[in-house]
Design a protein around this motif. Structure first.
Motif, PDB file in Angstrom:
ATOM      1  N   LEU A   1       0.805  -1.220   0.000  1.00 22.08           N
ATOM      2  CA  LEU A   1       0.000   0.000   0.000  1.00 22.08           C
ATOM      3  C   LEU A   1       0.840   1.274   0.000  1.00 22.08           C
ATOM      4  O   LEU A   1       0.306   2.370   0.223  1.00 22.08           O
ATOM      5  N   ASP A   2       2.126   1.162  -0.292  1.00 22.64           N
ATOM      6  CA  ASP A   2       2.932   2.361  -0.516  1.00 22.64           C
ATOM      7  C   ASP A   2       2.504   3.028  -1.821  1.00 22.64           C
ATOM      8  O   ASP A   2       1.980   2.372  -2.730  1.00 22.64           O
ATOM      9  N   ASN A   3       2.761   4.321  -1.929  1.00 19.63           N
ATOM     10  CA  ASN A   3       2.385   5.059  -3.135  1.00 19.63           C
ATOM     11  C   ASN A   3       3.052   4.512  -4.389  1.00 19.63           C
ATOM     12  O   ASN A   3       2.517   4.616  -5.491  1.00 19.63           O
ATOM     13  N   SER A   4       4.220   3.907  -4.239  1.00 21.64           N
ATOM     14  CA  SER A   4       4.950   3.406  -5.399  1.00 21.64           C
ATOM     15  C   SER A   4       4.452   2.048  -5.878  1.00 21.64           C
ATOM     16  O   SER A   4       4.913   1.554  -6.907  1.00 21.64           O
ATOM     17  N   VAL A   5       3.511   1.446  -5.143  1.00 20.94           N
ATOM     18  CA  VAL A   5       2.990   0.137  -5.542  1.00 20.94           C
ATOM     19  C   VAL A   5       1.489   0.253  -5.810  1.00 20.94           C
ATOM     20  O   VAL A   5       1.065   0.531  -6.924  1.00 20.94           O
ATOM     21  N   LEU A   6       0.673   0.090  -4.771  1.00 27.75           N
ATOM     22  CA  LEU A   6      -0.782   0.079  -4.960  1.00 27.75           C
ATOM     23  C   LEU A   6      -1.489   1.219  -4.235  1.00 27.75           C
ATOM     24  O   LEU A   6      -2.673   1.449  -4.444  1.00 27.75           O
ATOM     25  N   GLY A   7      -0.754   1.945  -3.396  1.00 27.38           N
ATOM     26  CA  GLY A   7      -1.383   2.939  -2.534  1.00 27.38           C
ATOM     27  C   GLY A   7      -2.097   4.054  -3.260  1.00 27.38           C
ATOM     28  O   GLY A   7      -3.112   4.575  -2.789  1.00 27.38           O
ATOM     29  N   ARG A   8      -1.595   4.462  -4.431  1.00 31.11           N
ATOM     30  CA  ARG A   8      -2.199   5.577  -5.167  1.00 31.11           C
ATOM     31  C   ARG A   8      -3.387   5.158  -6.035  1.00 31.11           C
ATOM     32  O   ARG A   8      -4.118   6.012  -6.522  1.00 31.11           O
ATOM     33  N   LEU A   9      -3.575   3.862  -6.230  1.00 31.28           N
ATOM     34  CA  LEU A   9      -4.621   3.396  -7.138  1.00 31.28           C
ATOM     35  C   LEU A   9      -6.000   3.808  -6.640  1.00 31.28           C
ATOM     36  O   LEU A   9      -6.336   3.623  -5.466  1.00 31.28           O
ATOM     37  N   VAL A  10      -6.808   4.366  -7.540  1.00 34.27           N
ATOM     38  CA  VAL A  10      -8.176   4.756  -7.201  1.00 34.27           C
ATOM     39  C   VAL A  10      -9.060   3.518  -7.245  1.00 34.27           C
ATOM     40  O   VAL A  10      -9.131   2.823  -8.256  1.00 34.27           O
ATOM     41  N   ILE A  11      -9.734   3.246  -6.131  1.00 42.15           N
ATOM     42  CA  ILE A  11     -10.619   2.087  -6.023  1.00 42.15           C
ATOM     43  C   ILE A  11     -12.000   2.552  -5.580  1.00 42.15           C
ATOM     44  O   ILE A  11     -12.211   3.727  -5.280  1.00 42.15           O
ATOM     45  N   THR A  12     -12.942   1.606  -5.530  1.00 40.37           N
ATOM     46  CA  THR A  12     -14.289   1.938  -5.072  1.00 40.37           C
ATOM     47  C   THR A  12     -14.476   1.559  -3.609  1.00 40.37           C
ATOM     48  O   THR A  12     -13.926   0.555  -3.135  1.00 40.37           O
ATOM     49  N   THR A  13     -15.258   2.366  -2.913  1.00 41.02           N
ATOM     50  CA  THR A  13     -15.631   2.058  -1.535  1.00 41.02           C
ATOM     51  C   THR A  13     -16.840   1.131  -1.472  1.00 41.02           C
ATOM     52  O   THR A  13     -17.172   0.623  -0.397  1.00 41.02           O
ATOM     53  N   GLU A  14     -17.505   0.905  -2.598  1.00 43.38           N
ATOM     54  CA  GLU A  14     -18.807   0.245  -2.586  1.00 43.38           C
ATOM     55  C   GLU A  14     -18.764  -1.232  -2.957  1.00 43.38           C
ATOM     56  O   GLU A  14     -19.797  -1.896  -2.951  1.00 43.38           O
ATOM     57  N   THR A  15     -17.611  -1.764  -3.292  1.00 49.35           N
ATOM     58  CA  THR A  15     -17.458  -3.177  -3.618  1.00 49.35           C
ATOM     59  C   THR A  15     -16.231  -3.694  -2.901  1.00 49.35           C
ATOM     60  O   THR A  15     -15.181  -3.053  -2.928  1.00 49.35           O
ATOM     61  N   GLY A  16     -16.361  -4.850  -2.231  1.00 48.58           N
ATOM     62  CA  GLY A  16     -15.235  -5.438  -1.525  1.00 48.58           C
ATOM     63  C   GLY A  16     -15.146  -5.078  -0.062  1.00 48.58           C
ATOM     64  O   GLY A  16     -14.265  -5.575   0.649  1.00 48.58           O
ATOM     65  N   ARG A  17     -16.055  -4.237   0.417  1.00 54.64           N
ATOM     66  CA  ARG A  17     -16.006  -3.806   1.814  1.00 54.64           C
ATOM     67  C   ARG A  17     -16.831  -4.748   2.686  1.00 54.64           C
ATOM     68  O   ARG A  17     -17.972  -5.085   2.360  1.00 54.64           O
ATOM     69  N   LEU A  18     -16.279  -5.140   3.821  1.00 54.96           N
ATOM     70  CA  LEU A  18     -16.947  -6.014   4.773  1.00 54.96           C
ATOM     71  C   LEU A  18     -17.816  -5.190   5.725  1.00 54.96           C
ATOM     72  O   LEU A  18     -17.651  -3.966   5.824  1.00 54.96           O
ATOM     73  N   PRO A  19     -18.728  -5.843   6.463  1.00 50.08           N
ATOM     74  CA  PRO A  19     -19.601  -5.093   7.387  1.00 50.08           C
ATOM     75  C   PRO A  19     -18.854  -4.264   8.427  1.00 50.08           C
ATOM     76  O   PRO A  19     -19.365  -3.238   8.880  1.00 50.08           O
ATOM     77  N   ASP A  20     -17.639  -4.678   8.803  1.00 51.39           N
ATOM     78  CA  ASP A  20     -16.890  -3.899   9.799  1.00 51.39           C
ATOM     79  C   ASP A  20     -16.149  -2.716   9.189  1.00 51.39           C
ATOM     80  O   ASP A  20     -15.433  -1.985   9.895  1.00 51.39           O
ATOM     81  N   GLY A  21     -16.289  -2.509   7.868  1.00 47.20           N
ATOM     82  CA  GLY A  21     -15.664  -1.377   7.196  1.00 47.20           C
ATOM     83  C   GLY A  21     -14.321  -1.681   6.573  1.00 47.20           C
ATOM     84  O   GLY A  21     -13.802  -0.884   5.779  1.00 47.20           O
ATOM     85  N   SER A  22     -13.727  -2.821   6.910  1.00 46.21           N
ATOM     86  CA  SER A  22     -12.455  -3.199   6.289  1.00 46.21           C
ATOM     87  C   SER A  22     -12.714  -3.833   4.930  1.00 46.21           C
ATOM     88  O   SER A  22     -13.849  -4.184   4.596  1.00 46.21           O
ATOM     89  N   PHE A  23     -11.634  -4.013   4.165  1.00 53.18           N
ATOM     90  CA  PHE A  23     -11.769  -4.526   2.803  1.00 53.18           C
ATOM     91  C   PHE A  23     -11.110  -5.899   2.679  1.00 53.18           C
ATOM     92  O   PHE A  23      -9.950  -6.088   3.081  1.00 53.18           O
ATOM     93  N   ASP A  24     -11.875  -6.824   2.106  1.00 53.13           N
ATOM     94  CA  ASP A  24     -11.360  -8.155   1.818  1.00 53.13           C
ATOM     95  C   ASP A  24     -10.746  -8.215   0.429  1.00 53.13           C
ATOM     96  O   ASP A  24      -9.804  -8.974   0.174  1.00 53.13           O
ATOM     97  N   LYS A  25     -11.307  -7.400  -0.495  1.00 50.85           N
ATOM     98  CA  LYS A  25     -10.822  -7.308  -1.865  1.00 50.85           C
ATOM     99  C   LYS A  25     -10.845  -5.847  -2.284  1.00 50.85           C
ATOM    100  O   LYS A  25     -11.644  -5.053  -1.770  1.00 50.85           O
TER     101      LYS A  25
END
Length: 479
Positions: A280-304
């Protein structure tokens, strides 16, 4: 005078021109206007029909005999008095009862998606997305039809629901929307992408993230008696943050670095398997724009993690919507090989063109958006337009639909040592953001050679390109 309207699409059919208009005063009352073709003696185009069709008509598509006209009613959300209004998306069906196109000889109806409101949960298992659920929004309000393609016999039509990652089917006999097909997701662990604009340049690699195909343009082709859909997978998120809904508004877009990863997620498993701790560093995947509405678990964390678009094109079997081909990382790979000085570049006034490479790697990459289909003998040509910074890839299909062959890629940016401002001032570039492509066969062409028309929405140009064989697209002019 047409009033306060913005044109959204223009199509020519027979002796008539069809234009869709977005009403700037009332976005729920978009219009379709039908004109006669230009009369060179009178120097006029007469208005034949002018009707209200619904919210934000984004595309108009006449049948081959011009008697059946479909309109994609995108129904995009808009602000009214500081509040969000999200009208229902739909498909407009304009029919002329014989070959006479006139104001006294038509019928119009809107086909809607309300029958799917109670079934969206099962549709979500196929990759269909219901994004904005606040304010008691219904699924039919969230759907946004954008692009239309008829089946070869014109008994069906396929409607792209871009943000929703789906394609709807219209039965023109029963005049109903009969299906919504989810397109699933692209696993970037099995392919490659450049996910960062802060990694020092071109770095295309597998990563534990999924792509939502979210096609913009779609076209039906027929190979060995079977029909297939070709899609250009641009991607697109919903962002209502400018509307006064609450203190922060609504946007589904977020950087990957800003989410919490579930402890038992496949993301953490992938990091362990690949001995990577800085994902999740900016030089790897950290800067990638993703969606908050898919892949989020009920506790707010992300599985995918799910990012926007497929960075290329795909081919699907029309009757089942099964994926038979995807370009994988081919678009980014071929761009990096052919013109590394333009890779995922973005227009930045005053900056040297070559110094803006990689700017869009964190957000949809080349952003494949437009399509045109041509024929050369037994071969089918597929032209794919990419928004960033403006290029067109050419592929051919010769019998085997599962193995399109890359032929060439075209840019009209000859000198990346210039600044973007200099290039625009000298009119040395065109096809920047190829919003629409039209192929003209040699038989239909005014000069007897196959042509490709390109609408460059950012460059403000209409380019006429000559198609020479499979390996070269040569500019013959731009206005």
């Amino acid at each position: 005078m047409m009033g306060d309207f913005d044109p959204t699409d223009v199509e020519f059919c027979g002796d008539h021109v069809f234009v869709t208009l977005d009403d700037n005063q009332d976005s729920e009352r978009g219009r379709v206007v039908v004109f006669t073709k230009f009369d060179p003696k009178k120097k006029t185009m007469d208005t034949v029909l002018n009707i209200t069709v619904g919210p934000l008509p984004d595309m108009v598509q006449p049948s081959s005999d011009c008697r059946t006209v479909l309109i994609a009613l995108e129904g995009k959300a808009f602000a009214r008095n500081g509040e969000l209004v999200d009208p229902e998306g739909g498909v407009g069906l304009l029919k002329f009862h014989d070959l006479l196109i006139s104001a006294s000889n038509y019928s119009y109806k809107r086909l809607d998606f309300t029958r799917y409101n109670d079934g969206w949960n099962s549709l979500s298992k196929t990759g269909v997305r219901f994004i904005y659920k606040e304010q008691n929004n219904k699924f039919s309000q969230d759907l946004e039809p954008e692009y239309i393609s008829f089946s070869k016999d014109e008994r069906k039509a396929y409607i792209c629901l871009q943000e929703n990652n789906a394609i709807a089917v219209v039965d023109l006999g029963t005049e109903n929307i009969t299906a919504i097909h989810g397109l699933g997701f692209k696993n970037w662990r099995n392919s490659k992408l450049d996910a960062s604009d802060k990694d020092g340049g071109i770095n295309i690699r597998p990563l534990p993230v999924y792509g939502m195909y979210q096609p913009d343009a779609i076209h039906v082709i027929k190979v060995n008696g079977e029909e297939y859909l070709v899609t250009s997978n641009e991607g697109g998120g919903k962002d209502y943050s400018d509307y006064i809904l609450n203190a922060t508004g609504f946007s589904e877009e977020i950087r990957a670095r800003d989410v919490s990863i579930s402890e038992n997620s496949e993301i953490n498993q992938w990091m362990l398997q690949n001995n990577i701790s800085n994902l999740l560093d900016n030089s790897v995947l950290g800067r990638l724009v993703i969606t908050t509405e898919t892949g989020r678990l009920p506790d707010g964390s992300f599985d995918k993690l799910y990012t926007f678009g497929g960075r290329g094109f795909s081919i699907w079997k029309a009757d089942t919507m099964a994926l038979v081909y995807d370009s994988g990382s081919d678009v980014e790979d071929t761009h990096a090989q052919a013109r590394p000085d333009l890779f995922n570049a973005q227009l930045k006034a005053g900056k040297k063109i070559k110094n803006t490479i990689d700017y869009r790697s964190d957000n949809k990459g080349p952003e494949s958006e437009s399509l045109a289909i041509g024929h050369d003998g037994d071969k089918i040509l597929i032209f794919v337009g990419h928004e960033r910074p403006g290029s067109i890839s050419v592929y051919s299909v010769n019998g085997d639909i599962s193995s399109p062959k890359f032929e060439s890629v075209f840019w009209d940016i000859p000198n990346s040592e210039q600044t973007w401002t200099e290039a625009f001032e000298q009119r040395s570039i065109s096809v920047i953001d190829p919003e629409d492509l039209k192929y003209i066969s040699a038989k239909e062409s005014p000069n007897g050679r196959p042509l490709l028309l390109v609408a460059g929405s950012v460059s403000g140009t209409l380019s006429i390109l000559e198609v020479i064989g499979f390996n070269m697209v040569s500019a013959t002019g731009a206005v």
